[in-house]
Design an enzyme around this catalytic site. Structure first.
Site, PDB file in Angstrom:
ATOM      1  N   HIS A  12      -6.229 -21.604  26.243  1.00  0.00           N
ATOM      2  CA  HIS A  12      -7.205 -22.663  26.569  1.00  0.00           C
ATOM      3  C   HIS A  12      -8.528 -22.095  27.089  1.00  0.00           C
ATOM      4  O   HIS A  12      -9.304 -22.826  27.706  1.00  0.00           O
ATOM      5  CB  HIS A  12      -6.592 -23.680  27.549  1.00  0.00           C
ATOM      6  CG  HIS A  12      -6.292 -23.148  28.924  1.00  0.00           C
ATOM      7  ND1 HIS A  12      -5.211 -23.553  29.664  1.00  0.00           N
ATOM      8  CD2 HIS A  12      -6.947 -22.258  29.711  1.00  0.00           C
ATOM      9  CE1 HIS A  12      -5.207 -22.943  30.838  1.00  0.00           C
ATOM     10  NE2 HIS A  12      -6.252 -22.157  30.894  1.00  0.00           N
ATOM     11  N   HIS A  59      -9.402 -25.570  36.648  1.00  0.00           N
ATOM     12  CA  HIS A  59     -10.072 -24.357  37.119  1.00  0.00           C
ATOM     13  C   HIS A  59     -11.228 -24.692  38.059  1.00  0.00           C
ATOM     14  O   HIS A  59     -12.217 -23.959  38.110  1.00  0.00           O
ATOM     15  CB  HIS A  59     -10.606 -23.553  35.927  1.00  0.00           C
ATOM     16  CG  HIS A  59      -9.586 -23.214  34.879  1.00  0.00           C
ATOM     17  ND1 HIS A  59      -9.092 -24.143  33.995  1.00  0.00           N
ATOM     18  CD2 HIS A  59      -8.975 -22.047  34.573  1.00  0.00           C
ATOM     19  CE1 HIS A  59      -8.219 -23.556  33.179  1.00  0.00           C
ATOM     20  NE2 HIS A  59      -8.125 -22.290  33.503  1.00  0.00           N
ATOM     21  N   HIS A 193      -3.737 -11.583  31.047  1.00  0.00           N
ATOM     22  CA  HIS A 193      -5.128 -11.257  31.388  1.00  0.00           C
ATOM     23  C   HIS A 193      -5.317 -11.215  32.885  1.00  0.00           C
ATOM     24  O   HIS A 193      -4.607 -11.890  33.634  1.00  0.00           O
ATOM     25  CB  HIS A 193      -6.144 -12.194  30.726  1.00  0.00           C
ATOM     26  CG  HIS A 193      -6.131 -13.651  31.136  1.00  0.00           C
ATOM     27  ND1 HIS A 193      -5.030 -14.481  30.991  1.00  0.00           N
ATOM     28  CD2 HIS A 193      -7.120 -14.434  31.658  1.00  0.00           C
ATOM     29  CE1 HIS A 193      -5.353 -15.712  31.394  1.00  0.00           C
ATOM     30  NE2 HIS A 193      -6.610 -15.702  31.813  1.00  0.00           N
ATOM     31  N   GLU A 240      -0.720 -17.899  34.294  1.00  0.00           N
ATOM     32  CA  GLU A 240      -0.820 -19.217  33.642  1.00  0.00           C
ATOM     33  C   GLU A 240       0.308 -19.465  32.637  1.00  0.00           C
ATOM     34  O   GLU A 240       0.670 -20.627  32.392  1.00  0.00           O
ATOM     35  CB  GLU A 240      -2.142 -19.317  32.854  1.00  0.00           C
ATOM     36  CG  GLU A 240      -3.364 -19.550  33.689  1.00  0.00           C
ATOM     37  CD  GLU A 240      -4.603 -19.726  32.804  1.00  0.00           C
ATOM     38  OE1 GLU A 240      -5.630 -20.147  33.332  1.00  0.00           O
ATOM     39  OE2 GLU A 240      -4.529 -19.442  31.584  1.00  0.00           O
TER      40      GLU A 240
HETATM   41 FE    FE Z   1      -7.040 -20.856  32.294  1.00  0.00          FE
END
Ligand code: FE
Ligand code: FE
Lengths: 281, 133, 281, 133
Positions: A12, A59, A193, A240
């Site tokens: 996303h 976020h 990541h 995530e």
């Molecule tokens: Fe994200």
């Protein structure tokens, strides 16, 4: 009765939305990533689900650190996208299904998931980019939505196993709704990541592929890991990927994998796409 | 007054945004969060120091923001997603910020990421079952 | 290590705060109600707890219906009271203990309670009035606080049993904190009342007294009831009394009841005061 | 589009503030919530109709608010705690609102409450263990 016709996973990240907006999807950097979505897009266009439940993390648009719910669910007729601080033009709004959402919220709370109910909710790139990459851009989106927000930003986070259990409860919630709805559940975010610290720039292909295999065939391999273990492998933002377990928990034990696609790097991340069904198709 | 130790504290080069970090950087993150609104961005740009005062930043935090010391702002415990609302519009990408932790350029950082995909197609071929272009 | 030295219950209705502010506590209508708190006030003044965890519901000050968490916990160094729309002068702020709060939040989330963490939180009469009636008014309050907010306004609510289980998890959370803190847990709200509908004006003394006995000796009698059953007896706002179960779950199975006081009506409600300890004193 | 039935639907004279009610009265509750702030109260008082439009009330909801029809506002599904921010500063207590549902006065309502405590001290004496004044 409502039923779950499939589960998908998708990245996303903001860059995905930018690439779509700037018409870059067939540029060299992006082509392989986007082309790998085509079978999922085709499947969705064919199946025409009534509702998609998008599992994502906010976020810093709808939620600030003054109120960080572990799990939140949208219970509105409409969800607006909005500027996240970069001046991007918001997409057109997304239709919700308030009755269905409230049913889910009630069933989940009765199953001892302590949901935060949201009658008004701005959806950020974590929700919008999955919609754009799975359905293309629309003035009127071709599916109703339920945003399901998992805190993956402000630690302590829910454990991977708690996310899986939420998915199992979500399955019961969906299947107890009296209306005939075809529902897709999307687990978004990840994969490996890390955006900050001297270890920024992690992409761990081995770990990502192992995670994808686990999501398909043996979710316990993934959900038995502690968040610290997942962070050590997948990075602080790679955590995530625990949101995929919400989708996976909502499916049957033995799934049929209709599509499997992995690409890296997209921006800072490894990106995995799965399309899973209950194996009866 | 006891901040608990965590398993993840021992992962090198990795700062987990937990209660301890969020607590120390709350005012900074709140200021950056406000940048979701264009009028707040304008108000900040018109007088950065005054805007920092409005959000109750201490002297050190204020200096970091007014001088746009992006790396030190992250070191002060802010969350990268909130920081992004400050640095991206100023031409500093999240990748540039990540690179700064290693003292390399954003381009070098991107090259390092690309290196991690070398041989990916062959790898997926061996794994089997993957769509592969 | 932190330890729980006692649990108390108390009403939190607005009228209690008004009576204190207006100097009415020794007026006929109020005297019996307030006098019945004196043994608890004396006990608190003697024990001088380091922290009080106040379990209450927000009535539309810190939380609006756009974001209603089932369970929320304050994680700040300070909590401000504020005008709830009636123009009342806010009290002086309450000190928090952010480290302790974050420890509790983490322990609870690890125990599969999906808390909403709040690094900034306005506390309304549900929190403030218990503090005033238990400690008197202060410029600098003599105890640190942790606000623990339970949704009792926007249905679906957590079940009574889920509240009890939260209390049990809270006990583990408190007792695993390494600092030597003496902690009191306050369950607030209730007892029987209903503010709206043709059935407004419920006060059920029988049910209230049965609830008090249950809280002391057999909490399962109370927590085995569904929310609909409790509402039928105690009224739509009497459902608040489920918050007492959070306090009760945090205590030992067999408690010592040091004080028991019931009065009615206070404004629209039955009002119950309990002081419970672990029986070693 | 299916609003679920609930056990509590059958309790007479009792309206549980659940999703269905909250959904229909969201704009009303949001308007009342804004009254926590003195400046919003002032803005409303200066031009109630304009303030209703700002919060997206439909014509019927707007009429109820402008005309201060407290009972009908509750019947429209608003939550009593939010309504209180509107009616209390206008001299209508929560008890008055409750009384209105029964078509009696606030004073009668209070008397009925007092009746429920008759014999309380004797009752507690029999129960035993209670502080009793
Ligand atoms: Fe994200
Ligand atoms: Fe209350």
């Amino acid at each position: 009765m409502a039923k779950i016709i499939g589960g998908v996973t998708t990245s996303h990240i903001p860059a995905v939305g930018n690439a779509i907006s700037e018409g870059l999807t067939q540029e060299h950097y992006w082509k392989r990533f986007f082309d790998g979505y085509q079978p999922v897009k085709d499947w969705l266009a064919d199946k025409k689900p009534d509702v998609i439940i998008v599992v994502y993390n906010d976020h810093g648009l709808n939620f600030f650190l003054d109120k960080v719910p572990t799990f939140a669910i949208g219970c509105a007729d409409e969800y607006q996208n909005a500027d996240e601080g970069w001046g991007l033009k918001p997409t057109s709004p997304f239709a919700g299904d308030a009755e269905f959402s409230w049913h889910l919220a009630e069933s989940l709370i009765n199953q001892e998931f302590d949901m935060c109910t949201c009658q008004e909710m701005l959806v950020d790139h974590g929700f919008v980019n999955p919609m754009r990459v799975l359905f293309g851009d629309h003035e009127v989106w071709p599916v109703k939505t339920v945003p399901l927000v998992v805190n993956t930003v402000q630690h302590p986070l829910p454990s991977a196993e708690r996310c899986y259990k939420l998915g199992q409860a979500l399955k019961k919630a969906i299947e107890s709704y009296p209306e005939d709805l075809n529902v897709v559940v999307a687990g978004t975010g990840g994969m490996s990541h890390q955006l900050q610290g001297e270890r920024a720039g992690i992409i761990d292909v081995d770990y990502d592929l192992a995670t994808m295999e686990s999501i398909i065939n043996d979710p316990s391999w993934f959900y038995k890991q502690s968040n610290a273990e997942i962070i050590e492998k997948a990075g602080t933002e790679g955590i995530e990927t625990i949101m995929w377990l919400v989708m996976r928990g909502a499916l049957v034990d033995k799934v049929n994998c209709l599509h499997k696609h992995y690409h890296a790097p997209i921006s800072n991340t490894g990106a995995g796409v799965l399309l899973l069904t209950d194996g009866t198709d | 007054m006891v901040w608990k130790k965590h398993d993840y504290d021992d992962i090198p080069g990795t700062y987990v945004f937990d209660g301890e970090r969020a607590h120390s950087s709350y005012a900074l993150n709140k200021l950056f969060y406000s940048f979701n609104k264009a009028q707040c961005r304008d108000e900040f740009n018109a007088d950065p120091a005054a805007y920092c005062d409005k959000f109750g930043l201490n002297a050190e935090q204020k200096k970091l923001v007014v001088e746009q010391q992006f790396l030190n702002i992250l070191r002060a415990g802010t969350n990268i997603y909130y920081m992004a609302k400050f640095c991206i519009p100023r031409g500093v990408s999240v990748q540039d910020a990540g690179a700064a932790f290693q003292g390399i350029s954003g381009d070098e950082f991107k090259e390092n990421l690309l290196k991690k995909r070398e041989g990916l197609e062959q790898r997926l071929e061996r794994e089997g079952g993957y769509w592969n272009g």
